[in-house]
Structure formats: C-alpha cells, structure tokens
Design a protein around this motif. Structure first.
Motif, PDB file in Angstrom:
ATOM      1  N   GLY A 343      50.593  47.470  40.992  1.00  0.00           N
ATOM      2  CA  GLY A 343      49.534  47.606  41.973  1.00  0.00           C
ATOM      3  C   GLY A 343      48.164  47.474  41.341  1.00  0.00           C
ATOM      4  N   VAL A 344      47.168  47.264  42.171  1.00  0.00           N
ATOM      5  CA  VAL A 344      45.812  47.029  41.668  1.00  0.00           C
ATOM      6  C   VAL A 344      45.253  48.285  41.011  1.00  0.00           C
ATOM      7  CG1 VAL A 344      43.435  46.490  42.305  1.00  0.00           C
ATOM      8  CG2 VAL A 344      45.341  45.234  43.354  1.00  0.00           C
ATOM      9  N   HIS A 345      44.790  48.128  39.766  1.00  0.00           N
ATOM     10  CA  HIS A 345      44.104  49.194  39.041  1.00  0.00           C
ATOM     11  C   HIS A 345      42.649  48.792  38.858  1.00  0.00           C
ATOM     12  CE1 HIS A 345      47.455  51.859  37.550  1.00  0.00           C
ATOM     13  NE2 HIS A 345      48.122  50.854  38.075  1.00  0.00           N
ATOM     14  N   SER A 346      41.789  49.789  38.852  1.00  0.00           N
ATOM     15  CA  SER A 346      40.364  49.528  38.710  1.00  0.00           C
ATOM     16  C   SER A 346      39.774  50.442  37.652  1.00  0.00           C
ATOM     17  CB  SER A 346      39.651  49.754  40.052  1.00  0.00           C
ATOM     18  OG  SER A 346      38.260  49.555  39.926  1.00  0.00           O
ATOM     19  N   ALA A 347      38.898  49.890  36.832  1.00  0.00           N
ATOM     20  CA  ALA A 347      38.214  50.670  35.798  1.00  0.00           C
ATOM     21  C   ALA A 347      36.942  49.943  35.398  1.00  0.00           C
ATOM     22  CB  ALA A 347      39.118  50.868  34.575  1.00  0.00           C
ATOM     23  N   PRO A 348      35.896  50.669  35.065  1.00  0.00           N
ATOM     24  CA  PRO A 348      34.641  50.031  34.648  1.00  0.00           C
ATOM     25  C   PRO A 348      34.870  49.105  33.460  1.00  0.00           C
ATOM     26  CG  PRO A 348      34.322  52.374  35.027  1.00  0.00           C
ATOM     27  CD  PRO A 348      35.799  52.145  35.059  1.00  0.00           C
ATOM     28  N   LEU A 349      34.165  47.980  33.461  1.00  0.00           N
ATOM     29  CA  LEU A 349      34.313  46.991  32.406  1.00  0.00           C
ATOM     30  C   LEU A 349      33.076  47.010  31.531  1.00  0.00           C
ATOM     31  CD1 LEU A 349      36.388  44.786  31.607  1.00  0.00           C
ATOM     32  CD2 LEU A 349      34.960  43.166  32.860  1.00  0.00           C
ATOM     33  N   ALA A 350      33.255  47.421  30.289  1.00  0.00           N
ATOM     34  CA  ALA A 350      32.121  47.521  29.369  1.00  0.00           C
ATOM     35  C   ALA A 350      32.361  46.640  28.142  1.00  0.00           C
ATOM     36  CB  ALA A 350      31.914  48.971  28.931  1.00  0.00           C
ATOM     37  N   ASP A 351      31.313  45.924  27.729  1.00  0.00           N
ATOM     38  CA  ASP A 351      31.370  45.105  26.515  1.00  0.00           C
ATOM     39  C   ASP A 351      32.607  44.202  26.498  1.00  0.00           C
ATOM     40  OD1 ASP A 351      29.049  46.372  25.589  1.00  0.00           O
ATOM     41  OD2 ASP A 351      30.229  48.039  24.792  1.00  0.00           O
ATOM     42  N   PHE A 352      32.775  43.423  27.542  1.00  0.00           N
ATOM     43  CA  PHE A 352      33.976  42.592  27.642  1.00  0.00           C
ATOM     44  C   PHE A 352      33.946  41.436  26.653  1.00  0.00           C
ATOM     45  CE2 PHE A 352      36.111  38.814  29.356  1.00  0.00           C
ATOM     46  CZ  PHE A 352      37.404  39.293  29.446  1.00  0.00           C
ATOM     47  N   ASP A 353      35.036  41.317  25.908  1.00  0.00           N
ATOM     48  CA  ASP A 353      35.281  40.189  25.015  1.00  0.00           C
ATOM     49  C   ASP A 353      36.760  39.864  25.155  1.00  0.00           C
ATOM     50  OD1 ASP A 353      35.891  38.462  22.917  1.00  0.00           O
ATOM     51  OD2 ASP A 353      34.465  39.377  21.539  1.00  0.00           O
ATOM     52  N   ALA A 354      37.066  38.694  25.672  1.00  0.00           N
ATOM     53  CA  ALA A 354      38.455  38.341  25.963  1.00  0.00           C
ATOM     54  C   ALA A 354      39.351  38.387  24.734  1.00  0.00           C
ATOM     55  CB  ALA A 354      38.504  36.947  26.589  1.00  0.00           C
ATOM     56  N   HIS A 355      38.774  38.230  23.555  1.00  0.00           N
ATOM     57  CA  HIS A 355      39.586  38.149  22.345  1.00  0.00           C
ATOM     58  C   HIS A 355      39.565  39.432  21.506  1.00  0.00           C
ATOM     59  CE1 HIS A 355      39.878  33.930  23.332  1.00  0.00           C
ATOM     60  NE2 HIS A 355      38.559  33.853  23.359  1.00  0.00           N
ATOM     61  N   ARG A 356      38.895  40.458  21.975  1.00  0.00           N
ATOM     62  CA  ARG A 356      38.847  41.729  21.263  1.00  0.00           C
ATOM     63  C   ARG A 356      39.652  42.773  22.020  1.00  0.00           C
ATOM     64  NH1 ARG A 356      34.748  42.923  17.747  1.00  0.00           N
ATOM     65  NH2 ARG A 356      35.964  44.827  17.424  1.00  0.00           N
ATOM     66  N   MET A 357      40.486  43.511  21.303  1.00  0.00           N
ATOM     67  CA  MET A 357      41.246  44.582  21.920  1.00  0.00           C
ATOM     68  C   MET A 357      40.306  45.649  22.461  1.00  0.00           C
ATOM     69  SD  MET A 357      44.485  45.116  19.331  1.00  0.00           S
ATOM     70  CE  MET A 357      45.764  43.855  19.146  1.00  0.00           C
ATOM     71  N   LYS A 399      46.428  35.517  20.251  1.00  0.00           N
ATOM     72  CA  LYS A 399      45.782  35.599  18.944  1.00  0.00           C
ATOM     73  C   LYS A 399      45.395  37.044  18.675  1.00  0.00           C
ATOM     74  CE  LYS A 399      42.046  33.664  16.140  1.00  0.00           C
ATOM     75  NZ  LYS A 399      40.874  32.755  16.116  1.00  0.00           N
ATOM     76  N   LEU A 400      45.808  37.565  17.538  1.00  0.00           N
ATOM     77  CA  LEU A 400      45.599  38.975  17.231  1.00  0.00           C
ATOM     78  C   LEU A 400      44.153  39.271  16.843  1.00  0.00           C
ATOM     79  CD1 LEU A 400      48.813  39.822  15.158  1.00  0.00           C
ATOM     80  CD2 LEU A 400      48.418  40.087  17.614  1.00  0.00           C
ATOM     81  N   ASP A 401      43.685  40.411  17.310  1.00  0.00           N
ATOM     82  CA  ASP A 401      42.388  40.947  16.918  1.00  0.00           C
ATOM     83  C   ASP A 401      42.606  41.692  15.598  1.00  0.00           C
ATOM     84  OD1 ASP A 401      40.025  42.308  16.556  1.00  0.00           O
ATOM     85  OD2 ASP A 401      40.155  43.481  18.404  1.00  0.00           O
ATOM     86  N   GLU A 402      42.510  40.960  14.507  1.00  0.00           N
ATOM     87  CA  GLU A 402      42.871  41.518  13.200  1.00  0.00           C
ATOM     88  C   GLU A 402      41.940  42.648  12.777  1.00  0.00           C
ATOM     89  OE1 GLU A 402      43.333  38.497  10.287  1.00  0.00           O
ATOM     90  OE2 GLU A 402      44.968  37.482  11.354  1.00  0.00           O
ATOM     91  N   LYS A 403      40.696  42.603  13.143  1.00  0.00           N
ATOM     92  CA  LYS A 403      39.767  43.668  12.757  1.00  0.00           C
ATOM     93  C   LYS A 403      40.211  45.016  13.321  1.00  0.00           C
ATOM     94  CE  LYS A 403      34.924  45.121  12.860  1.00  0.00           C
ATOM     95  NZ  LYS A 403      35.276  46.500  13.244  1.00  0.00           N
ATOM     96  N   THR A 404      40.537  45.042  14.612  1.00  0.00           N
ATOM     97  CA  THR A 404      40.987  46.297  15.219  1.00  0.00           C
ATOM     98  C   THR A 404      42.295  46.768  14.581  1.00  0.00           C
ATOM     99  OG1 THR A 404      39.909  45.797  17.319  1.00  0.00           O
ATOM    100  CG2 THR A 404      41.694  47.400  17.375  1.00  0.00           C
ATOM    101  N   LEU A 405      43.204  45.855  14.319  1.00  0.00           N
ATOM    102  CA  LEU A 405      44.494  46.217  13.722  1.00  0.00           C
ATOM    103  C   LEU A 405      44.310  46.743  12.294  1.00  0.00           C
ATOM    104  CD1 LEU A 405      46.741  43.268  14.982  1.00  0.00           C
ATOM    105  CD2 LEU A 405      46.593  45.592  15.900  1.00  0.00           C
ATOM    106  N   ILE A 406      43.382  46.173  11.560  1.00  0.00           N
ATOM    107  CA  ILE A 406      43.107  46.662  10.196  1.00  0.00           C
ATOM    108  C   ILE A 406      42.493  48.056  10.247  1.00  0.00           C
ATOM    109  CG2 ILE A 406      41.658  46.298   8.154  1.00  0.00           C
ATOM    110  CD1 ILE A 406      42.075  43.258   8.596  1.00  0.00           C
ATOM    111  N   ASP A 407      41.601  48.269  11.195  1.00  0.00           N
ATOM    112  CA  ASP A 407      40.965  49.586  11.335  1.00  0.00           C
ATOM    113  C   ASP A 407      41.993  50.682  11.626  1.00  0.00           C
ATOM    114  OD1 ASP A 407      38.484  48.526  10.863  1.00  0.00           O
ATOM    115  OD2 ASP A 407      37.894  48.416  12.985  1.00  0.00           O
ATOM    116  N   LEU A 408      43.066  50.326  12.334  1.00  0.00           N
ATOM    117  CA  LEU A 408      44.081  51.327  12.671  1.00  0.00           C
ATOM    118  C   LEU A 408      44.765  51.880  11.422  1.00  0.00           C
ATOM    119  CD1 LEU A 408      45.848  49.783  15.828  1.00  0.00           C
ATOM    120  CD2 LEU A 408      44.210  51.671  15.755  1.00  0.00           C
TER     121      LEU A 408
END
Length: 479
Positions: A343-357, A399-408
């Motif tokens: 079903g439809v979910h809604s949430a504020p969209l901040a700093d959208f980047d399609a390729h960043r997690m 395509k993986l967001d390697e920066k976020t994955l490395i930070d984890l």
C-alpha cells in the motif's frame, strides 16, 4: 494407426505453461521431431489473436509453412488481447471475419499456409465437426476460429478487459468483493505524469497490452498522441522507446515484471549499450504463487545486472515521484523503477539522491536494508530487536553506495538485507560480495530461485523466513 483427434500442445502434461506466442514455435519443433522419428499423429498449437502481435508467433508461422507435414495452428480470434488489439495486422483479421474468411488480405496464406475459417467458434458441435474434418491433414493449416471473449457470462462480455484477469468477485453481479479504496501507486504515477507533461517534458507513455495495470487509458484520453499500446510485444515497446529517446523524446515504458524478460535483448542491446534515457516502470515485483508463468521475483536480478541500466526501488510515494523526475531529466542511460507492491506509504523527502542510500535511523551493531516494499518490514524488525539497529532504504539496487557501506564497518558487525525478489543474483548477493573479504557478517532474506506454483503467498513468506519473528530470531543467532 489410430490417432486422437488432436494432440494439443497448449498445455501438455509434460510441460509447464507456455506463453501463447511460443506455442507455434513449439509446435514446429514437435512436428519436425515427429517427422524425423517416423511417427504419426496430429500436432496442434492453439494461439490467441492478441498473441500474433509478438515476434515469436510470427517466427513460428514462418517456419511452419516449410514443414510440408501435419501441423494444425488454431488461431482463436476474439478481437481482443488483454485489452483491445493494436496494429495493422488486426485490420486484416477483421476483414477475414467480415468476409467469412474470403478476404484477400490473408496473412496466413501470404506466409504459405493453408487456411480455413470457422465463424461460430463458441459452438461445440461446430468445432468438433471441424476438428474431425481436419484430423490427420498432411500439411500445415491455420484454423481461424471466431469466438467471443467472455462468452456465456454477461459481466465478462460487457467488460472484456477487466475480466481478462480479475480479483475475487460476486458471481451473480460481477462486482469486486474487496474493491481497492484510497490512494494507490497508480494514482501517484499519474500525478507525476501530469506534472511532467504540464512542465513541458516531452514524455510518451508506452505499454505492451497492459494498460489496465497502470490505468494508462486515463493518460491516453488526455494525451492520445503521446500514448502507444504496441500489443503483446514487449520487445517492440522497448525498442520503440529507444527510437523515441534517440530523437529527443522522454519515453516511459510501462511494463509487468513477469513479462519483461521477453525484451531482455532489447533492454541490453538497444538501451544499455546505447545509454538511451528511457524510463521503465516495472510492476508486479512481489513474492506470490499460483502460476509459474506469472512470477514477480526475477526482475531485480535481471535488470540490476544489465550494464548501463539503473534500477531504483522506491519505498514511498515521494520517492517514486522523485525517481520518475530524476529518470526523465538525466542523460546517463536507461532507468527502471520498481513500483512498490504494498500500500501507499508517505514520508518527507530530504536531500534526495537516487544513488545514495537513505539512512532512516542510525544505530549500531546491526544494519537492516529493506528494499522497496520491504522497508516497513525492516522497520518492524528493528523495533523488535533488543539492539538499536540501523535502518536503511537502499534506493539504487543496481549500483552499491560504497561510501555508506564502508561507514557501516565502523560500528556494525552484521548487515541484513530484505528483498521481495530472488536471492540469486539479487541485491543481497551484491552486499555479501562487497563485504566478502572483511569481518562484516551478512544475512540475506528473499525468495528462492524457483517457479512457485501451488503454495499460498503466506506459506512462501514463512518458508523464506520473511516474518518479523523469524528475521529477529536469525539476527540474534548471528550476533
């Protein structure tokens, strides 16, 4: 030798279901094998007129005429595909119906095939008589049979497209038992389409005979010159979009994930290699059972591994619209968007980047990545854990967001992936491969690589351990 009236291959006992477009091709294979083995018997393919728009059907008819032996091709012509038929081929079929098969505009004769027309195809006695007359024919013949879609059930006759496939309904009235209420992702898509059109984006909407899936006739009525239904021909829908993109338009191909594999070569060769900015909306990405030919779990592995193609998985209506806007205004190549199955979910969209997690909650020890419609499941699991787990919306599953994955790796020891798709070749495998030579442990939850058939959806979710309780148990065991 006594032979049955026909050995139909539309659904043989030793084969799983095939698409109607493939049946003529299969028939040519079976007939040629019968001839080589010196056997007798009738081989018959049953194909619908709507399927004639696909290249596979025409390939089979082309070869059928060369066999010079028994082969019966029954063309069930009810004047409809899933929706109404589109294309010049159907003007010829219409003339054949209107002239009781006598029109000179006969594609089957033009391809070298014998031809016979039956007007009253819904009459059992007429059909049995015809079958007996053509039984054991010694050459390829097309039996063109005129029928009525929905015949015998008034609601289906009056609403042919709606009753091609239908959710549970009241038999007496034909009315849906559990109608959908409230906003849907189809509404969200149309809202963005109108925004783009009004803003001057040169969009076109293309579908392969499934306008009902996206309610595309809503768009077609408003903008008929920008709407294209190519019939049951996914290959044409993709390459048509490629040609339009090459000429500066911004085409959107509206596809079903379970049918899109028919256009794999076009997706790879025409879009991926040429990096054409075509947007592809993909519906039906979900785990379900009941029919091995309608499986929504293989699109992610297929699309996310085509070079040059970006596959995005939105989790909310805001993300879906932002991804549509991004896809329609970038020039890096094709972008496919997996429409959420929940079903439809809604949430504020901040700093959208399609390729960043999108890190929705930053915690420690455990990171849970919920792809698309499974993000709510990730959040539910996080609430049931006794550790403050991180919750992430991956967004880009190609395509993986390697920066976020490395930070984890700084303060996490386990990364969990949830996807409503086949694990084999899927997003979870990419994550596990990324962490393969590190101390980070991974857990991947999703569907098995197989064609589901008789199981219920609930049974499949339990088998694949996609309930919150099962996932929590597995996480605790791995900490």
């Amino acid at each position: 030798m006594n032979t049955p009236i026909l050995n139909t291959i539309s659904e043989p006992a030793d084969l799983k279901k095939l698409s109607l477009e493939q049946l003529t091709q299969l028939a040519t294979g079976m007939a040629s094998a019968r001839n080589l083995e010196g056997k007798n018997g009738n081989v018959m393919a049953v194909i619908d007129d709507g399927s004639l728009s696909g290249g596979l059907a025409l390939e089979g008819l082309n070869i059928a005429s060369t066999l010079k032996s028994n082969l019966i091709i029954l063309v069930n012509d009810n004047g409809m595909a899933i929706a109404e038929n589109h294309g010049g081929l159907y003007e010829g079929l219409k003339k054949l119906r209107e002239t009781n098969g006598q029109s000179s505009h006969n594609i089957f004769k033009a391809m070298g095939l014998d031809y016979r027309y039956v007007e009253n195809g819904n009459d059992l006695e007429t059909m049995l008589k015809t079958f007996k007359e053509i039984k054991d024919v010694d050459h390829p013949i097309v039996l063109h049979v005129h029928t009525e879609k929905g015949h015998g059930y008034e609601p289906a006759v009056d609403h042919k497209e709606a009753f091609h496939w239908h959710v549970p309904f009241d038999l007496a009235t034909g009315k849906t038992l559990h109608p959908v209420t409230g906003e849907t992702y189809t509404d969200v898509i149309h809202e963005q389409l109108e925004k783009e059109f009004t803003a001057g984006t040169p969009i076109t909407a293309i579908t392969a005979a499934i306008p009902g899936t996206y309610d595309l006739k809503r768009f077609g009525k408003k903008h008929p010159k920008n709407y294209f239904d190519v019939g049951i021909a996914e290959q044409e829908s993709i390459t048509l979009a490629a040609g339009q993109a090459k000429m500066g338009l911004r085409p959107i191909a509206f596809e079903s994930g379970t049918f899109l594999q028919r256009a794999y070569d076009q997706l790879s060769h025409d879009l991926g290699i040429n990096k054409l900015p075509v947007t592809i909306m993909v519906s039906g990405g979900s785990i379900s059972a009941g029919d091995p030919t309608h499986q929504g779990i293989f699109d992610l592995a297929m699309l996310s591994n085509i070079p040059g193609l970006t596959y995005l998985a939105p989790t909310t209506k805001e993300e879906l619209q932002a991804m549509m806007h991004y896809a329609l205004h970038q020039n890096n190549g094709p972008v496919a968007i997996r429409v959420p199955s929940n079903g439809v979910h809604s949430a504020p969209l901040a700093d959208f980047d399609a390729h960043r997690m999108n890190v929705l909650h930053a915690g420690q020890k455990v990171a849970i990545l919920g792809v698309g419609s499974l993000l709510p499941l990730a959040e539910e699991v996080q609430q049931q854990l006794d550790v403050d787990a991180t919750v992430i919306d991956p967004r880009d599953v190609s395509k993986l967001d390697e920066k976020t994955l490395i930070d984890l790796k700084k303060n996490h020891q386990l990364v969990v992936t949830l996807e409503e798709a086949s694990l084999s070749g899927g997003f979870g495998e990419k994550i596990s491969r990324f962490y393969g030579n590190t101390k980070m442990r991974t857990l991947n939850f999703g569907a098995a690589k197989r064609f589901n058939d008789h199981e219920t959806t609930a049974e499949l979710w339990h088998e694949f351990k996609l309930t919150p309780e099962q996932i929590v148990t597995e996480i605790k065991a791995n900490l």
